[in-house]
Design an enzyme around this catalytic site. Structure first.
Site, mmCIF file in Angstrom:
data_model
loop_
_atom_site.group_PDB
_atom_site.id
_atom_site.type_symbol
_atom_site.label_atom_id
_atom_site.label_comp_id
_atom_site.label_asym_id
_atom_site.label_seq_id
_atom_site.Cartn_x
_atom_site.Cartn_y
_atom_site.Cartn_z
ATOM 1 N N GLU A 21 58.469 21.431 21.147
ATOM 2 C CA GLU A 21 57.861 21.526 22.427
ATOM 3 C C GLU A 21 56.752 20.520 22.631
ATOM 4 O OE1 GLU A 21 56.290 25.274 22.946
ATOM 5 O OE2 GLU A 21 58.168 26.319 22.928
ATOM 6 N N GLU A 59 67.392 29.436 20.339
ATOM 7 C CA GLU A 59 66.639 30.484 20.469
ATOM 8 C C GLU A 59 66.984 31.592 21.652
ATOM 9 O OE1 GLU A 59 62.223 29.771 20.880
ATOM 10 O OE2 GLU A 59 62.422 28.099 19.219
HETATM 11 C C1 GLA Z 1 59.102 29.460 21.325
HETATM 12 C C2 GLA Z 1 58.819 29.106 19.842
HETATM 13 C C3 GLA Z 1 59.270 30.192 19.282
HETATM 14 C C4 GLA Z 1 58.695 31.601 19.620
HETATM 15 C C5 GLA Z 1 58.953 31.434 21.316
HETATM 16 C C6 GLA Z 1 58.420 33.052 21.716
HETATM 17 O O1 GLA Z 1 60.114 29.232 21.892
HETATM 18 O O2 GLA Z 1 59.833 27.719 19.480
HETATM 19 O O3 GLA Z 1 58.935 30.237 17.784
HETATM 20 O O4 GLA Z 1 57.218 31.400 19.098
HETATM 21 O O5 GLA Z 1 58.309 30.510 21.692
HETATM 22 O O6 GLA Z 1 58.834 33.987 20.891
#
Ligand code: GLA
Length: 388
Positions: free
Chosen positions: A177, A294
Site C-alpha cells: 500500500e 486478500e
Molecule cells: C490490508 C492489509 C491486510 C489487512 C487488511 C485488513 O488489506 O494488507 O493485512 O490488514 O488491510 O484486515
C-alpha cells in the site's frame, strides 16, 4: 508457484508449532525449526474440495491466525493449499522491539503449512500500518546519518523474517500500500499516514525494501529470489498506472519485481469484472504476474457515492446469499480465464464470524464476506466457485 501447478515443498515432521504470543525470541531456531524435512507433495483433495478443483489453475489460499489451525483444521486442509498469516508476520507483531522477535504465531502457521505441504505468502515486510514504533524512534526526517540507522533497522528486520520462512514462503509482499489514494499524487506520503515517506522525504524507501528482500533471499539460496518479489495494493482498477510507474522506476534502479498483489476487497457490484480485466491486462502487458491476495466480498456499499456513507447493518438473507454467490462465481470465472498470469488466489479469512469487515469501516457492523458462514458451514458462494 508456477500457475497451474500445486505447490510442492518439504514437510516438517514432529513439530506441533508454538502458540500465539510468548516471550522474546521464543521458538526454535532456523527456518525449518528442528523437525526432519521429508519430501512432500501436496495431495490433491477430492474434486468436491476447493483447492483440488483448482489444482490445474492456481493455488487457493486463505488468511489465518493460530486460532484457525486448531479450530478449522478440516476446512483448511480440505479447501486450501496456500496460507497467509493475517497479522502474525507484520512487523509490529513479529518484531515488537528492536531486540525482540515474537515468532510464536508465525512459526505455528509456517509449521502447519510445512506439515500439510502448503506454501505461504510472506505478508508483509514493509507497510505503513502495523509498523512498530521502535523502527522510527529517534529518526530525524531526511537526515542522512539518521536514515542510515533507519535503513539498517529495516534491513535487519527483513533479513530475520526472510531467513526464517524462506523455505515455506513462495511469494513475499515486500511493500504494501505505498501508492496514494488521491489522483494528484503517485505515492502515499505523510499526509496519508506513511512514516516511511515522511522520514525518507520521498518514496526511496520502497527501493531499499525490495533490495533488502532480494538480497536476503539470494543470501539464503542463490537464484531463489526469482518469482517471489511482489508489490501488494488495493483498488488496482484505479491505481494500476501508478503501480506500473513505480515498478518501472524500480526496474531502472536494477530491481525486477515479479508480480502485483491485487488485494481484492470487493463489493457486490464494484469493481466491474471488465475493469478488473483491464487492470490485469495492463499489469500483465508490462511483464508482471498477478495474484489475488486478500479476496472478500462485503455486502455493503459504503463508498458508492464516492464519499464514505455508512450503510446500516443488514441480515444475511437468502437473496443476499444468492447475489453474493453470483458475484463470487463471476470473479472466479475471471480468475480462471486469466490463469496463465495469476499465481494464486487467496481469500481473506475462512468464515464470517472472523472477518476484519465486522469492524471496518464500521465498528461492530456484521458483515458476511467469506465462503463459510458464522456457524462454519459452506455458503452458496463456496458452491458457486467449486461447481463450474
Ligand atoms: C490490508 C492489509 C491486510 C489487512 C487488511 C485488513 O488489506 O494488507 O493485512 O490488514 O488491510 O484486515
Amino acid at each position: 508457484m508456477a500457475s497451474g501447478s500445486p505447490s510442492v515443498g518439504g514437510a516438517v515432521t514432529g513439530e506441533g508449532g508454538a502458540e500465539t504470543g510468548g516471550t522474546a525470541n521464543e521458538g526454535s531456531a532456523g527456518a525449518g525449526g528442528s523437525g526432519t524435512i521429508v519430501p512432500c507433495e501436496w495431495k490433491s483433495p477430492g474434486q468436491g474440495l476447493l483447492a483440488g478443483k483448482y489444482a490445474a489453475h492456481f493455488p487457493i489460499g486463505t488468511a489465518v491466525r493460530a486460532w484457525h489451525l486448531k479450530n478449522q483444521t478440516q476446512i483448511l486442509t480440505g479447501d486450501f493449499n496456500h496460507l497467509t498469516a493475517e497479522n502474525a508476520m507484520k512487523a509490529e507483531d513479529i518484531h515488537p522491539a528492536e531486540d525482540t522477535f515474537h515468532w510464536g504465531e508465525a512459526d505455528a502457521i509456517a509449521n502447519f503449512a510445512r506439515q500439510n505441504c502448503m506454501k505461504m505468502t510472506g505478508h508483509a515486510l514493509l507497510w505503513h500500518r502495523q509498523a512498530p514504533a521502535w523502527m522510527f524512534q529517534g529518526i530525524v526526517a531526511e537526515d542522512p546519518a539518521s536514515l542510515k540507522i533507519l535503513k539498517a533497522r529495516l534491513k535487519a528486520h527483513i533479513e530475520a523474517v526472510v531467513a526464517r520462512y524462506a523455505d515455506v514462503v513462495d511469494n513475499w509482499d515486500v511493500v504494501n500500500e505505498a501508492i496514494s489514494d488521491t489522483d494528484a499524487k503517485t505515492y502515499r506520503d505523510a499526509a496519508e499516514g506513511s512514516k516511511w515517506f515522511e522520514l525518507f522525504g520521498s518514496h526511496d524507501y520502497i527501493y531499499w525494501a525490495f533490495l533488502y528482500a532480494r538480497d536476503a533471499l539470494e543470501a539464503n539460496a542463490p537464484g531463489s529470489s526469482k518469482g517471489k518479489l511482489y508489490y501488494n495494493e488495493y483498488v488496482l482498477t484505479k491505481k494500476a498506472d501508478k503501480v506500473l510507474k513505480m515498478l518501472a522506476w524500480l526496474k531502472g534502479k536494477g530491481i525486477q519485481v515479479d508480480g502485483v498483489g491485487f488485494q481484492s476487497h470487493e463489493q457486490l457490484e464494484w469493481p466491474a469484472v471488465a475493469g478488473l480485466q483491464l487492470a490485469f491486462d495492463k499489469v500483465s502487458a508490462a511483464g508482471y504476474k498477478i495474484k489475488i491476495s486478500e479476496l472478500d466480498v462485503t455486502v455493503y456499499a459504503d463508498y458508492v457515492t464516492g464519499t464514505f456513507d455508512p450503510q446500516p447493518e443488514v441480515p444475511f438473507t437468502a437473496a443476499l446469499e444468492t447475489t453474493q454467490a453470483k458475484r463470487f462465481a463471476s470473479l472466479f470465472a475471471l480468475y480462471r480465464k486469466n490463469k496463465s498470469i495469476i499465481t494464486s488466489v487467496t481469500v481473506w479469512g475462512i468464515s464470517d464470524d472472523r472477518t476484519w469487515l465486522d469492524n471496518e469501516p464500521v465498528v461492530g457492523r456484521d458483515d458476511y464476506p467469506l465462503l463459510f458462514d458464522d456457524a462454519h458451514q459452506p455458503k452458496a458462494a463456496r458452491a458457486s466457485i467449486v461447481n463450474f
